[in-house]
Design a protein around this motif. Structure first.
Motif, PDB file in Angstrom:
ATOM      1  N   LEU A 164       1.071   4.280  -2.876  1.00 35.91           N
ATOM      2  CA  LEU A 164       1.013   5.739  -2.652  1.00 35.91           C
ATOM      3  C   LEU A 164       2.211   6.430  -3.076  1.00 35.91           C
ATOM      4  N   ARG A 165       3.577   5.757  -2.990  1.00 35.32           N
ATOM      5  CA  ARG A 165       4.733   6.477  -3.226  1.00 35.32           C
ATOM      6  C   ARG A 165       5.206   6.216  -4.652  1.00 35.32           C
ATOM      7  N   ARG A 171       0.659  -1.142   0.069  1.00 41.24           N
ATOM      8  CA  ARG A 171       0.016  -0.065  -0.070  1.00 41.24           C
ATOM      9  C   ARG A 171       0.757   1.221   0.147  1.00 41.24           C
TER      10      ARG A 171
END
Length: 467
Positions: A330-331, A326
């Motif tokens: 997101l990165r 996750r």
């Protein structure tokens, strides 16, 4: 002083180190903070050493019945220190391997006690001494500790499982408080090592999360091996004495060498300053999270035993992997982020004798219209071989399906059935129907044939069953 990472993880147990390994694999910079050795409770004070002791108990039980296999053997006793040394050697080897793996991934290991600090615009962080390790994401994975119920645990006469694993001399008589996984495993293990055991459980059956029929079989088997099982009973007081311990069970006082308090484990959140950082904690100590294990504090996640649900090392692994995927997503890093596995789809095992293993719904949870099949291991060739001549086989494989639909529960009891539950997890997790499995050939003779037999019966084509 401040250092910066993509991910900072507080706790190096199953959830924490799994998250660290996967995050590093995905190209993230990772800090792993813990003042205890890598591997946490599972490796050092829980799963691995307990199962090593259980394996030693199994060896003794096998030697004791060697004559039923036509083998002459003499059982001379138990060297408890020798068993502990064997367990310690197993742990040490796994710890060396894990340490090497962590180092090879470039993970920064910080061997200090840490606490959470809130986001100051640079991301949340973990404080260790005078240093704050800031990160885009902080993962709380501090695990759980034994519950003592206010009993005067002294580590000598009144002990938890952690002290029990360090014994160099076995007690002659022991009281085990708690009929859950930990209590049942120690009661079974000690009985097989020659200890006179009284097992006390407050509810009306052992292992309340398992199928009631399987709990009854386990109770009968433990009783047959000399364990005194007291259901619906509570320990109201305990007093350590020079020559043992006096345990008050209801209105009766029982004398023993040791009292093992094994009534479960509580999340470790004290001193982490979670509320000050905006993390919500329940009255029971569990951290509140959303469907992606994120807390109310931005960028802060929680995993493993901190999150309400079954306390399983492999659930911790799953949590850690999910968070790593996750955060990488997101990165902007390529990842395989998927939905978090449901707790009901995660298999559980109790490594007593006989073993219990299960995944999915019980018959009661599946509802009155569910289709249920029990295949008794008396008809399984491999199970009979394991028992030896004259051995009594009480094992059962239970499969549960929705009416005309998918398999929703697999529940097993018997020798070595833990090795079957991964197939059960596949059936439940993939929502397989019995017809999907009917053409899969299981090797003979093997315990796995029992799953095939139960499945054939659910599909309406039983072979070695009277239906």
């Amino acid at each position: 002083m401040t250092s910066t990472f993509d991910v900072a993880i507080l706790g190096a147990g199953s959830a924490g180190y799994a998250c660290a390994l996967r995050a590093a694999q995905l190209g993230l910079s990772v800090a792993l903070v813990d003042d205890s050795p890598l591997g946490g409770t599972c490796l050092h004070r829980g799963c691995i050493p307990t199962k090593a002791w259980l394996q030693a108990a199994k060896v003794r039980r096998t030697v004791a019945k060697a004559g039923s296999f036509g083998i002459g053997a003499e059982l001379t006793g138990v060297d408890a220190k020798g068993v502990r040394d064997y367990a310690d050697a197993t742990v040490a080897g796994l710890h060396r391997g894990l340490s090497s793996l962590i180092a090879s991934r470039g993970i920064t290991v910080i061997t200090e006690r840490g606490s959470l600090v809130p986001d100051d615009g640079r991301g949340p962080g973990i404080e260790t001494g005078a240093i704050v390790h800031r990160a885009k994401a902080v993962v709380l994975a501090t695990g759980a500790a034994p519950i003592t119920l206010g009993l005067p645990v002294d580590g000598h006469r009144i002990i938890t499982s952690e002290e029990a694993l360090r014994l160099e001399d076995l007690p002659s008589r022991a009281v085990v408080l708690g009929g859950g996984v930990i209590g049942v495993e120690f009661a079974s293990m000690w009985a097989d090592l020659g200890v006179e055991v009284t097992l006390v459980e407050a509810t009306d059956r052992l292992l309340p999360a398992e199928e009631p029929g399987h709990s009854r079989i386990l109770t009968k088997e433990l009783s047959r091996r000399g364990v005194t099982v007291l259901l619906g009973s509570t320990v109201t007081a305990a007093e350590a004495r020079e020559d043992g311990v006096a345990v008050t069970i209801g209105d009766e006082e029982v004398s023993a060498d040791l009292l093992l308090v094994a009534v479960g484990r509580r999340p470790v959140t004290e001193g982490l300053r979670l509320e000050a950082a905006g993390v919500s904690v329940s009255a029971g100590g569990h951290v509140a999270v959303d469907a992606n294990l994120q807390t109310a504090a931005r960028g802060v996640y929680a995993a493993g035993d901190l999150v309400a649900g079954p306390q399983l090392a492999h659930r911790g692994y799953a949590h850690g992997l999910h968070i790593a995927e996750r955060v990488a997503q997101l990165r902007g890093r390529p990842s395989n982020a998927t939905e978090l596995p449901r707790d009901s789809d995660i298999a559980r095992v109790t490594y007593c004798s006989p073993q219990l293993a299960s995944v999915g719904l019980t018959a009661q949870q599946a509802g009155p219209d569910a289709e249920v099949v029990d295949y008794h291991l008396t008809g399984n060739g491999r199970a009979q071989i394991l028992k030896g001549a004259g051995g009594r086989e009480s094992g059962v494989v239970r499969l549960i399906r929705r009416p005309g639909g998918e398999i929703v529960g697999v529940h097993l009891i018997g020798d070595d059935v833990s090795e079957l539950i991964s197939e059960g997890a596949l059936l439940v997790g993939w929502q397989a129907a019995p017809e999907d499995l009917s053409s899969i050939v299981h090797p003979h003779p093997s315990l796995s044939e029992a799953i095939a037999e139960a499945n054939w019966a659910l599909a309406g084509r039983p072979l070695h069953m009277h239906r």
